[in-house]
Design an enzyme around this catalytic site. Sequence first.
Site, mmCIF file in Angstrom:
data_model
loop_
_atom_site.group_PDB
_atom_site.id
_atom_site.type_symbol
_atom_site.label_atom_id
_atom_site.label_comp_id
_atom_site.label_asym_id
_atom_site.label_seq_id
_atom_site.Cartn_x
_atom_site.Cartn_y
_atom_site.Cartn_z
ATOM 1 N N THR A 7 0.837 -1.193 0.000
ATOM 2 C CA THR A 7 0.000 0.000 0.000
ATOM 3 C C THR A 7 0.878 1.250 0.000
ATOM 4 O O THR A 7 0.436 2.338 0.314
ATOM 5 C CB THR A 7 -0.954 -0.045 1.217
ATOM 6 O OG1 THR A 7 -1.779 -1.198 1.095
ATOM 7 C CG2 THR A 7 -1.885 1.140 1.300
ATOM 8 N N HIS A 8 2.134 1.098 -0.406
ATOM 9 C CA HIS A 8 3.132 2.146 -0.212
ATOM 10 C C HIS A 8 3.251 3.046 -1.440
ATOM 11 O O HIS A 8 4.244 3.032 -2.150
ATOM 12 C CB HIS A 8 4.476 1.519 0.145
ATOM 13 C CG HIS A 8 4.391 0.543 1.266
ATOM 14 N ND1 HIS A 8 5.251 -0.520 1.408
ATOM 15 C CD2 HIS A 8 3.520 0.459 2.306
ATOM 16 C CE1 HIS A 8 4.912 -1.221 2.490
ATOM 17 N NE2 HIS A 8 3.869 -0.635 3.045
ATOM 18 N N ASN A 9 2.232 3.855 -1.662
ATOM 19 C CA ASN A 9 2.261 4.878 -2.703
ATOM 20 C C ASN A 9 2.901 6.143 -2.134
ATOM 21 O O ASN A 9 2.686 6.482 -0.966
ATOM 22 C CB ASN A 9 0.839 5.215 -3.144
ATOM 23 C CG ASN A 9 0.114 4.055 -3.787
ATOM 24 O OD1 ASN A 9 -0.089 4.040 -4.996
ATOM 25 N ND2 ASN A 9 -0.289 3.074 -2.996
#
Length: 591
Positions: free
Chosen positions: A519-521
Site C-alpha cells: 500500500t506504499h504509494n
Amino acid sequence: MAAMKLPAVDVVIVGSGWTGGIVAKELAPTGLKVVMFERGRPQDTVPDFAGPQAHDSLKYSRRLHMVQDLSQETITFRNSMDQVALPIRQHGFYWPGTNVGGSGAHWSGLTWRWSEWEHKMRSGTIAKYGAGIIPEDMNLQDWPISYDELEPYYDRFEKVCGISGKAGNIRGRKQPGGNPFEAPRRNEYPLPPMTPSHVMTLFDKATANLGYHPFPIPTANCSGDYVNPDGIALGQCHYCGHCTAFGCEANAKASPHFLMLPLARNNPNFQLRTNATVVKINLDSDGKRATGVTYVDARGREIEQPADLVVLGAFVTGNVHLMLHSGIDKPYDPKTNSGVIGRNYAFQGGGGARMLLDKDTYTNPFMGSGALGSWIDDVNGDNYDFAKAGYIGGGGISIGSNSGDPLTYHPTMPGQPRWGKGWKKAMVDAYHHVAGISHQGAVMSYRQNYFDLDPTYRDAFGRPLLRLTFDWQPNEQKLMTAHSAICQRIAEEITGRKEGGAGMPRSFGRFNSGFYQTTHNTGGVVFGDDPKTSALNKYCQSWDVPNLFVLGSCVFPQNAGRNPTGPVGALAFWAADAITKKYLKRPGALV
C-alpha cells in the site's frame, strides 16, 4: 441547490488516520475549534475489533471491510500516456484505508526510520557518483529536511506507538543484534523485539553464513504490555495471525483510533464527523487562501464548512485528488516536466523466492503478526555501489510470519496445479512447509509516472476520477531482478538445495495493477526547497495557499526500500510543531 453553509471553525482536518490524528492530538491543548472529517464509518476496538468476529477472514481479508469503497471513489490506471486509462473496480495493487483510524487501523505495523541517504537521494547520489549516473527522465529530489532534523520526531513517534525492535546505532555506537546500517538514534526502541518464529531463525543463520547482517524488523505490534508517554496502555501481541487488513482486539497494534483520537477529544471544541466525504477545498477569490472545505454527508447533502486553517491527512490518492480538483497550484505536465500537483509519483518494487522446506520442518504460518520478521539492509539505501550494480536505490530483503489465513494463504510451489483436487492436495502438503523470502525495493520518480484528472470518468460525487500513469522503468527492473536473485541464493542456503528457491511469479516487464503488492504509494504533493519542483515547503505547508498543510507519504519525492509509516508519523509531529509553535502565533508562509 446551493451547499448548506455552517458556522466557521478554526481548523478542519481531512482524514482520521495517523497524520490527521497526530495533528488533532497536538492541537488539543490549544482549545481551538477543530472539525475532523472521515469518509468512512465510526469504529473502535470495542465493539468492532472484539473477538471472535475480529478474526472474520471473509469480512476483512477478502471483502476488505476497512478499505476504500470503490463504488464511491476509485482511480483510473494506465501504464503510459499512449494508453486509455480504465477505472480500477476491484482492489488490486494497494489498499487505501477508510473508517476511523484510516490505514493506521488495518496496517501491518512495520515502522522504519528512513536512512540518511533516503532523505537526500539526489545530493547524496551526486556526491558519490556524479550527476551523470542519474537517468535523464528521473526526477530525483532531496527532502528539504535532514535525518538529523527529523530524528527527535522519529523518536517521538516510536515512543507513542510502543515500537518493538533492536537499535543498531545509538548515538554513533553500533549495537549488537540491531541494524548496523541504520542512522544514529538517541534511544533504544521502547520495547524489545518480538519472539522470533522458526523461519526467522533459519533466515538469520543463512544470511549470516552468506555475510549479511540480519536483524528483527521494528514493529508496532507490541512485544509486551506498554504504557506510552501520553499514558495510553497498549497490550501484548497475541500472534493471532489476523493482523494485516484487520483491527487488533488487544490494542497491541498501534493505531490512531485509540492512541490519538481520545486525546484529541480532550479538546471540548473537537468534533469528528464520520460518513463525511470532503470533495473540495474552497478558496477565496484570489485562489491564495483556503476558506474551508465542502463535504457530502451520509444523507447525500452537500455542506460547506468554513475554516481558517485546512490540514489534509487523507491517503495519498485522496490528498492529490483534492489538490487537483480544487485548483490549488499548477498541475504537473509530463511533456514539459513542469507543474507540481501530481508530480513524482512512485510505488514500490517487489520480488523474491519461495522455498519448500523438508517435511519435518514446520512453519506454523497461522501464528504470527503483521510485522513479525527478520530483515537485511546490506543492499538497501546506498549501502552498496550503484555504479557497479547499474541502478540507483536499494531494497530490504526479509522473511516473515504474518498470516496463515486459509482464505488468502495458498502456498503452493510453481508448477503445481492451479485448480481442483491437485491444487487442494498441493496446498495441504505445502501449508506447513513453505516460506517466502521477499524483496521490497525503492522506486525512483520519473517524469512519465504521475497523477492527473481523468478526462472521461467521474466518481459518485461528480468529480473527475484521479488518473495514475505508472510503469516500471529500467532502473527498477534491474534492481528487482538482482535482488530476487539474492532471495533465491538465501533460499538455497536455507534448504541446502540448488533448487531450494523458486522465483515468485512476478513479471518485471510492465507493471501489473491487478494484484496486491504493497500500500506504499508516494508523491503527488511533494515537499522541497523550490516551488518550481515542489508543492509544499519544509513544514508541509503549501507554497501556493499558506493556510493549507498537506501530510502523508504524498509529500515524499520518491520511494525507499522500506515502509513509509515511520517517516509519515515523524513528519506529522514535525508539521504539528510548526503549526502550534509558529503558524498559530503568526499565520502566513513559514518559509
